[in-house]
Enzyme design. Structure first.
Site, PDB file in Angstrom:
ATOM      1  N   CYS A 136       0.852  -1.196   0.000  1.00  0.00           N
ATOM      2  CA  CYS A 136       0.000   0.000   0.000  1.00  0.00           C
ATOM      3  C   CYS A 136       0.886   1.245   0.000  1.00  0.00           C
ATOM      4  O   CYS A 136       1.492   1.576   1.029  1.00  0.00           O
ATOM      5  CB  CYS A 136      -0.909  -0.019   1.233  1.00  0.00           C
ATOM      6  SG  CYS A 136      -1.891   1.479   1.426  1.00  0.00           S
ATOM      7  N   CYS A 139      -0.195   4.191   2.192  1.00  0.00           N
ATOM      8  CA  CYS A 139       0.078   3.969   3.613  1.00  0.00           C
ATOM      9  C   CYS A 139       1.577   3.988   3.917  1.00  0.00           C
ATOM     10  O   CYS A 139       1.996   4.533   4.929  1.00  0.00           O
ATOM     11  CB  CYS A 139      -0.472   2.612   4.053  1.00  0.00           C
ATOM     12  SG  CYS A 139      -2.006   2.135   3.263  1.00  0.00           S
ATOM     13  N   ASP A 140       2.383   3.371   3.071  1.00  0.00           N
ATOM     14  CA  ASP A 140       3.755   3.056   3.468  1.00  0.00           C
ATOM     15  C   ASP A 140       4.855   3.796   2.711  1.00  0.00           C
ATOM     16  O   ASP A 140       6.023   3.682   3.088  1.00  0.00           O
ATOM     17  CB  ASP A 140       3.984   1.536   3.334  1.00  0.00           C
ATOM     18  CG  ASP A 140       3.096   0.758   4.301  1.00  0.00           C
ATOM     19  OD1 ASP A 140       2.867   1.283   5.417  1.00  0.00           O
ATOM     20  OD2 ASP A 140       2.622  -0.328   3.955  1.00  0.00           O
TER      21      ASP A 140
HETATM   22  C1  LIG Z   1      -0.441  -3.506   3.780  1.00  0.00           C
HETATM   23  C2  LIG Z   1      -1.533  -2.509   3.971  1.00  0.00           C
HETATM   24  C3  LIG Z   1      -1.296  -1.391   4.749  1.00  0.00           C
HETATM   25  C4  LIG Z   1      -2.317  -0.453   4.935  1.00  0.00           C
HETATM   26  N1  LIG Z   1      -2.052   0.651   5.719  1.00  0.00           N
HETATM   27  C5  LIG Z   1      -3.030   1.600   5.858  1.00  0.00           C
HETATM   28  C6  LIG Z   1      -2.748   2.808   6.574  1.00  0.00           C
HETATM   29  O1  LIG Z   1      -1.659   3.023   7.095  1.00  0.00           O
HETATM   30  N2  LIG Z   1      -3.766   3.715   6.687  1.00  0.00           N
HETATM   31  C7  LIG Z   1      -5.002   3.515   6.092  1.00  0.00           C
HETATM   32  O2  LIG Z   1      -5.878   4.371   6.233  1.00  0.00           O
HETATM   33  N3  LIG Z   1      -5.278   2.389   5.410  1.00  0.00           N
HETATM   34  C8  LIG Z   1      -4.331   1.436   5.268  1.00  0.00           C
HETATM   35  N4  LIG Z   1      -4.593   0.306   4.539  1.00  0.00           N
HETATM   36  C9  LIG Z   1      -5.957   0.122   3.981  1.00  0.00           C
HETATM   37  C10 LIG Z   1      -6.928  -0.308   5.093  1.00  0.00           C
HETATM   38  O3  LIG Z   1      -6.398  -1.408   5.791  1.00  0.00           O
HETATM   39  C11 LIG Z   1      -8.269  -0.685   4.481  1.00  0.00           C
HETATM   40  O4  LIG Z   1      -8.717   0.343   3.641  1.00  0.00           O
HETATM   41  C12 LIG Z   1      -9.323  -0.946   5.551  1.00  0.00           C
HETATM   42  O5  LIG Z   1      -8.905  -1.962   6.431  1.00  0.00           O
HETATM   43  C13 LIG Z   1     -10.654  -1.352   4.909  1.00  0.00           C
HETATM   44  O6  LIG Z   1     -11.576  -1.627   5.906  1.00  0.00           O
HETATM   45  P1  LIG Z   1     -12.817  -2.588   5.618  1.00  0.00           P
HETATM   46  O7  LIG Z   1     -13.628  -2.552   6.871  1.00  0.00           O
HETATM   47  O8  LIG Z   1     -13.460  -2.236   4.345  1.00  0.00           O
HETATM   48  O9  LIG Z   1     -12.208  -4.051   5.393  1.00  0.00           O
HETATM   49  P2  LIG Z   1     -11.195  -4.936   6.266  1.00  0.00           P
HETATM   50  O10 LIG Z   1     -10.364  -4.132   7.179  1.00  0.00           O
HETATM   51  O11 LIG Z   1     -10.485  -5.779   5.264  1.00  0.00           O
HETATM   52  O12 LIG Z   1     -12.153  -5.855   7.162  1.00  0.00           O
HETATM   53  C14 LIG Z   1     -12.882  -6.900   6.586  1.00  0.00           C
HETATM   54  C15 LIG Z   1     -13.622  -7.648   7.685  1.00  0.00           C
HETATM   55  O13 LIG Z   1     -14.475  -8.623   7.067  1.00  0.00           O
HETATM   56  C16 LIG Z   1     -14.363  -9.856   7.756  1.00  0.00           C
HETATM   57  N5  LIG Z   1     -14.775 -10.920   6.823  1.00  0.00           N
HETATM   58  C17 LIG Z   1     -14.190 -11.295   5.672  1.00  0.00           C
HETATM   59  N6  LIG Z   1     -14.882 -12.298   5.101  1.00  0.00           N
HETATM   60  C18 LIG Z   1     -15.935 -12.549   5.933  1.00  0.00           C
HETATM   61  C19 LIG Z   1     -17.032 -13.479   5.890  1.00  0.00           C
HETATM   62  N7  LIG Z   1     -17.200 -14.343   4.902  1.00  0.00           N
HETATM   63  N8  LIG Z   1     -17.914 -13.479   6.919  1.00  0.00           N
HETATM   64  C20 LIG Z   1     -17.789 -12.574   7.942  1.00  0.00           C
HETATM   65  N9  LIG Z   1     -16.781 -11.670   8.013  1.00  0.00           N
HETATM   66  C21 LIG Z   1     -15.870 -11.672   7.016  1.00  0.00           C
HETATM   67  C22 LIG Z   1     -12.908  -9.895   8.202  1.00  0.00           C
HETATM   68  O14 LIG Z   1     -12.732 -10.843   9.269  1.00  0.00           O
HETATM   69  C23 LIG Z   1     -12.744  -8.437   8.663  1.00  0.00           C
HETATM   70  O15 LIG Z   1     -13.246  -8.292   9.970  1.00  0.00           O
HETATM   71  C24 LIG Z   1      -3.604  -0.653   4.331  1.00  0.00           C
HETATM   72  C25 LIG Z   1      -3.835  -1.784   3.565  1.00  0.00           C
HETATM   73  C26 LIG Z   1      -2.817  -2.703   3.382  1.00  0.00           C
HETATM   74  C27 LIG Z   1      -3.099  -3.921   2.553  1.00  0.00           C
END
Ligand SMILES: Cc1cc2nc3c(=O)[nH]c(=O)nc-3n(C[C@H](O)[C@H](O)[C@H](O)COP(=O)(O)OP(=O)(O)OC[C@H]3O[C@@H](n4cnc5c(N)ncnc54)[C@H](O)[C@@H]3O)c2cc1C
Length: 318
Positions: A136, A139-140
């Site tokens: 990312c 982020c990094d």
């Molecule tokens: C390496 C990396 C570094 C990052 N660093 C940053 C940063 O520094 N700052 C920033 O703002 N963003 C950062 N991001 C982006 C950030 O992590 C995401 O945008 C954010 O986590 C998205 O949130 P979300 O709730 O959409 O999904 P997620 O955080 O991916 O959460 C998904 C959820 O769904 C659940 N789930 C999945 N499948 C199922 C299922 N079948 N049944 C029930 N539950 C399920 C999982 O257990 C989890 O709880 C980074 C991403 C990456 C890959």
């Protein structure tokens, strides 16, 4: 099977799902939050989050998301159910979710299951977090500034790779885009903007065989796809820019998605099925960050509430 029909079922307990749960609860609805195997979402694995407002100096992903879960527990008295949804039935007004042998029913559903960065799957890719293999750039990229030398490569040849490469330029000494195909597939405007910088270069027809270095990245082993010749490219950081894969398998086509599988949403985060909303990284979106996922979570909860109010009026007028 539970006999109870919830007002709102939220699938996923990352920033989007946790925010939806909080907002839906505060709007007076009874909710179930099914959190899968990663309560807190993928952030819980980020060793440092530097760009979330309110935390000058940064915060670990675990600290940040533990506080979100604590707030949910304190305010709603519930924790994310540690189950994964394996199937859905959205064909009736009451939607059904299958989690192994358990079934849940709800009048509205918010899908917030996130996305995963695609991995290369080569030896050496699994370095400790923060040690030179990144997924990312938003982020990094600033972490490059903590390194003595700042030679970076971006693996990939599409828009995602070039967005990554452009984000790295202000922080790196050199940025090399490494593409397996003979020509990069990114939009010409992105490629042109990148190549205008003297620090930029593109290597085509090279595939990555391995990420070198024991603890920290020291280079890439590249193979020329035409001649099979191997070369070593010394560098300090590699960003994998081959895109993200949404977590939508369990939907089995129940919602309209784009070509890559991201859920298509309207302005209020409605999906192709009335009463089903999508929030966060799982939906088609120009930016996938904690702050955008949280904002989506709030809007999806608000839209679900609006839907429940409207459908209640419809039901009572039948
Ligand atoms: C390496 C990396 C570094 C990052 N660093 C940053 C940063 O520094 N700052 C920033 O703002 N963003 C950062 N991001 C982006 C950030 O992590 C995401 O945008 C954010 O986590 C998205 O949130 P979300 O709730 O959409 O999904 P997620 O955080 O991916 O959460 C998904 C959820 O769904 C659940 N789930 C999945 N499948 C199922 C299922 N079948 N049944 C029930 N539950 C399920 C999982 O257990 C989890 O709880 C980074 C991403 C990456 C890959």
């Amino acid at each position: 099977m539970t006999d109870m029909t919830y007002d709102v079922a939220i699938i996923g307990a990352g920033p989007a799902g946790l925010t939806s749960a909080l907002y839906s609860h505060r709007a007076g609805y009874n909710i179930i939050l099914i959190g899968g195997d990663t309560p807190g979402g993928q952030v819980i694995r980020h060793y440092r989050v530097d760009n979330y407002p309110g935390f000058p100096g940064g915060i670990t992903g675990a600290e940040l998301m533990t506080s979100w879960i604590k707030q949910l527990m304190d305010e709603t008295g519930s924790v994310p159910v540690p189950e994964s949804v394996s199937g859905v039935d959205f064909s009736a007004d009451t939607k059904r979710l299958v989690c192994g042998s358990a079934h849940y029913a709800a009048r509205a559903v918010i899908v917030a299951t996130g996305a995963r960065p695609r991995r290369l799957g080569v030896p050496g890719e699994d370095k400790p977090a923060g040690n030179g293999v990144f997924y990312c750039a938003t982020c990094d990229a600033p972490l490059l500034r903590t390194m003595k030398r700042r030679r970076a490569a971006v693996v990939g040849g599409g828009d995602s790779a070039f967005h990554t490469a452009l984000a790295l330029l202000p922080h790196a000494d050199t940025v090399t885009v490494v593409s397996r195909s003979h020509e990069v597939r990114a939009k010409p405007v992105l490629v042109d903007r990148f190549m205008k910088d003297p620090k930029a270069q593109i290597l085509t027809a090279r595939s990555v065989k391995a990420v070198m270095g024991r603890r920290n990245v020291s280079g890439l082993t590249l193979v020329n796809v035409n001649t099979n010749e191997e070369i070593t490219m010394p560098l300090e950081a590699v960003f994998i820019g081959i895109g993200q894969a949404p977590v939508t398998d369990f939907l089995a086509g129940a919602l309209t998605t784009d070509r890559e599988g991201f859920i298509v949403t309207g302005g209020n985060l409605n999906t192709s099925v009335p009463g089903v909303f999508a929030a966060g990284d799982v939906r088609v979106s120009p930016l996938r960050q904690i702050i955008t996922a949280a904002a989506d979570g709030a809007l999806a909860a608000q839209s679900a509430a609006q839907y429940l109010r409207t459908s209640a009026v419809h039901a009572s007028s039948l």
